[in-house]
Write a protein that holds these residues in place. Sequence first.
Motif, PDB file in Angstrom:
ATOM      1  N   UNK A 315       0.800  -1.235   0.000  1.00 37.97           N
ATOM      2  CA  UNK A 315       0.000   0.000   0.000  1.00 37.97           C
ATOM      3  C   UNK A 315       0.826   1.275   0.000  1.00 37.97           C
ATOM      4  N   UNK A 316       2.070   1.206  -0.537  1.00 35.94           N
ATOM      5  CA  UNK A 316       2.912   2.408  -0.487  1.00 35.94           C
ATOM      6  C   UNK A 316       3.222   2.987  -1.871  1.00 35.94           C
ATOM      7  N   UNK A 317       2.518   2.476  -2.915  1.00 35.22           N
ATOM      8  CA  UNK A 317       2.716   3.122  -4.210  1.00 35.22           C
ATOM      9  C   UNK A 317       1.848   4.386  -4.252  1.00 35.22           C
ATOM     10  N   UNK A 318       1.799   5.038  -5.399  1.00 33.43           N
ATOM     11  CA  UNK A 318       1.060   6.305  -5.496  1.00 33.43           C
ATOM     12  C   UNK A 318       0.807   6.560  -6.978  1.00 33.43           C
ATOM     13  N   UNK A 319      -0.254   7.301  -7.295  1.00 35.22           N
ATOM     14  CA  UNK A 319      -0.573   7.583  -8.704  1.00 35.22           C
ATOM     15  C   UNK A 319       0.635   8.155  -9.442  1.00 35.22           C
ATOM     16  N   UNK A 320       1.399   9.046  -8.787  1.00 38.79           N
ATOM     17  CA  UNK A 320       2.559   9.653  -9.458  1.00 38.79           C
ATOM     18  C   UNK A 320       3.621   8.585  -9.761  1.00 38.79           C
ATOM     19  N   UNK A 321       3.781   7.634  -8.847  1.00 38.42           N
ATOM     20  CA  UNK A 321       4.761   6.551  -9.055  1.00 38.42           C
ATOM     21  C   UNK A 321       4.301   5.679 -10.231  1.00 38.42           C
ATOM     22  N   UNK A 322       2.998   5.391 -10.263  1.00 39.23           N
ATOM     23  CA  UNK A 322       2.441   4.568 -11.352  1.00 39.23           C
ATOM     24  C   UNK A 322       2.644   5.270 -12.693  1.00 39.23           C
ATOM     25  N   UNK A 323       2.569   6.590 -12.715  1.00 40.37           N
ATOM     26  CA  UNK A 323       2.797   7.342 -13.963  1.00 40.37           C
ATOM     27  C   UNK A 323       4.240   7.150 -14.428  1.00 40.37           C
ATOM     28  N   UNK A 324       5.183   7.178 -13.490  1.00 39.56           N
ATOM     29  CA  UNK A 324       6.589   6.955 -13.850  1.00 39.56           C
ATOM     30  C   UNK A 324       6.757   5.535 -14.406  1.00 39.56           C
ATOM     31  N   UNK A 325       6.133   4.553 -13.737  1.00 38.09           N
ATOM     32  CA  UNK A 325       6.270   3.156 -14.184  1.00 38.09           C
ATOM     33  C   UNK A 325       5.758   3.008 -15.622  1.00 38.09           C
ATOM     34  N   UNK A 326       4.569   3.585 -15.887  1.00 36.07           N
ATOM     35  CA  UNK A 326       3.967   3.477 -17.230  1.00 36.07           C
ATOM     36  C   UNK A 326       4.830   4.186 -18.271  1.00 36.07           C
ATOM     37  N   UNK A 327       5.314   5.376 -17.926  1.00 40.98           N
ATOM     38  CA  UNK A 327       6.108   6.153 -18.891  1.00 40.98           C
ATOM     39  C   UNK A 327       7.391   5.411 -19.258  1.00 40.98           C
ATOM     40  N   UNK A 328       8.064   4.843 -18.274  1.00 44.82           N
ATOM     41  CA  UNK A 328       9.356   4.194 -18.576  1.00 44.82           C
ATOM     42  C   UNK A 328       9.140   2.850 -19.287  1.00 44.82           C
ATOM     43  N   UNK A 329       8.029   2.183 -18.961  1.00 43.16           N
ATOM     44  CA  UNK A 329       7.743   0.883 -19.588  1.00 43.16           C
ATOM     45  C   UNK A 329       7.553   1.028 -21.095  1.00 43.16           C
ATOM     46  N   UNK A 330       7.058   2.193 -21.530  1.00 43.59           N
ATOM     47  CA  UNK A 330       6.893   2.448 -22.969  1.00 43.59           C
ATOM     48  C   UNK A 330       8.229   2.303 -23.690  1.00 43.59           C
ATOM     49  N   UNK A 331       9.317   2.554 -22.970  1.00 44.23           N
ATOM     50  CA  UNK A 331      10.654   2.464 -23.561  1.00 44.23           C
ATOM     51  C   UNK A 331      11.349   1.173 -23.097  1.00 44.23           C
ATOM     52  N   UNK A 332      10.541   0.233 -22.621  1.00 42.26           N
ATOM     53  CA  UNK A 332      11.070  -1.062 -22.156  1.00 42.26           C
ATOM     54  C   UNK A 332      11.977  -0.950 -20.935  1.00 42.26           C
ATOM     55  N   UNK A 333      11.787   0.097 -20.160  1.00 47.09           N
ATOM     56  CA  UNK A 333      12.631   0.295 -18.977  1.00 47.09           C
ATOM     57  C   UNK A 333      11.818  -0.008 -17.719  1.00 47.09           C
ATOM     58  N   UNK A 334      12.491  -0.596 -16.751  1.00 43.68           N
ATOM     59  CA  UNK A 334      11.809  -1.001 -15.517  1.00 43.68           C
ATOM     60  C   UNK A 334      12.118  -0.027 -14.382  1.00 43.68           C
ATOM     61  N   UNK A 335      11.090   0.291 -13.606  1.00 43.73           N
ATOM     62  CA  UNK A 335      11.264   1.228 -12.496  1.00 43.73           C
ATOM     63  C   UNK A 335      10.656   0.658 -11.220  1.00 43.73           C
ATOM     64  N   UNK A 336      11.120   1.163 -10.112  1.00 43.18           N
ATOM     65  CA  UNK A 336      10.482   0.869  -8.815  1.00 43.18           C
ATOM     66  C   UNK A 336      10.638   2.083  -7.915  1.00 43.18           C
ATOM     67  N   UNK A 337       9.739   2.229  -6.977  1.00 45.21           N
ATOM     68  CA  UNK A 337       9.876   3.324  -6.009  1.00 45.21           C
ATOM     69  C   UNK A 337      11.098   3.049  -5.149  1.00 45.21           C
TER      70      UNK A 337
END
Length: 388
Positions: A315-337
Amino acid sequence: MEIRARAPGKIILAGEHAVVHGSAAVAAAIDLYTQSSHHLPPSGEGGAGEVEVDLTDSGLAFSWPCSRLLEALGVTSRKAELQAPRPCSPEELAAIARLVELHEIPEAKIWLSAGLSAFLYLYTSILGCRPGKVVVSSGLPMGAGLGSSAAFSVSLSGALLTAAGVVSAEGAVGGTEWQLLGKDHLELVNTWAFQGEKIIHGKPSGIDNAVSTFGSMIKFKKGELTNLKSGNPVKMLITDTRVGRNTKALVAGVSERASRHPDAMASVFHAVNTISEELSSIVELAATDEIAMTSKEEKLAELMEMNQGLLQCMGVSHASIETVLRSTLKYNLVSKLTGAGGGGCVLTLIPTLLSKLVLEKVTTELESHGFRCFKVEVGGQGLQIHQG
Ligand SMILES: Nc1ncnc2c1ncn2[C@@H]1O[C@H](COP(=O)(O)OP(=O)(O)O)[C@@H](O)[C@H]1O
Ligand SMILES: C[C@@](O)(CCOP(=O)(O)O)CC(=O)O
Ligand SMILES: [Mg+2]
């Protein structure tokens, strides 16, 4: 005489929150620092004068007459305790909070009060109610998951223990004005800094103050620290979502979820432990060609992705974090908080073969959301001292 101490922030590659509940985590120092400098008053002032702290990042300075501190806290620095700090008792913390409340901190900067309490505890416990001035400045974003609270506590403890003559610098850091402390002295600084972190975080695991004190890349589990020798440089892009949050509240939220669903959360923490253990052995592999490097990076990325999923479970993610995950995934890059989540900073693994153009594109897209991107050096020095 001025004593300066600087302590780095950190990234957590795997294991935040779960580490508070006994799982392993992997963290590394970054090349952004908090610096505390201690100035002795002119000799002969005795017990008169004030204790002053200038928090330059917030543009606020605070002071307390030594007599007021003495009356509220008594003589708190005792020689034996300097070698083995005693935790701040609830009564002492309440007295410190009243001293902080003597100052009207603007509502927009009320988050400073935890840092001020940690300052008063560390100052009076280490130097007693003696007059002096401390100036703090930081290159770290505050409350963003990069360990500013630990860097604050470590740099303060380093400067104050040096001023008290309890620790002293030995070896120079090549080509710089900074010096390092020996292992025993670092251990002592770390123990004090942990007490500061407790005041700011409530229930810290100790990983942030440990990596800020000792530097490098570490695996940390139940207070035990293992140095990791990274086989190849790990490159991370950091995105600060600029969504403010508070580690203490997020850590408490995870503990509440764990008490509501003890079995489910124990499984989550166990899974994180396995991920951190695996990640720590993979970072130590030395890949000598492109194929080995790509395979190593794919494994790291997959583990980071799995860890992010489990952080969502906590329960520690956030809409802003999810936006980063989606944006980087478009370029095949993986992210985590990284850090406590709830906003703050996100790590994106930058593969060695990633083209500059793709990196620029992803950065531009992230910045178009109002986020701030920057690159850091990972795994550098911990606490450093300068006397002069
Ligand atoms: N340079 C600083 N000056 C004053 N307080 C600080 C400083 N750095 C950290 N703090 C204290 O630490 C708090 C942030 O800690 P925390 O919520 O753990 O986030 P993080 O450690 O990820 O930056 C701030 O609200 C403040 O109380
Ligand atoms: C969430 C946690 O694992 C890390 C917190 O880091 P930060 O304060 O958000 O930089 C808490 C801890 O380990 O003490
Ligand atoms: Mg913190």
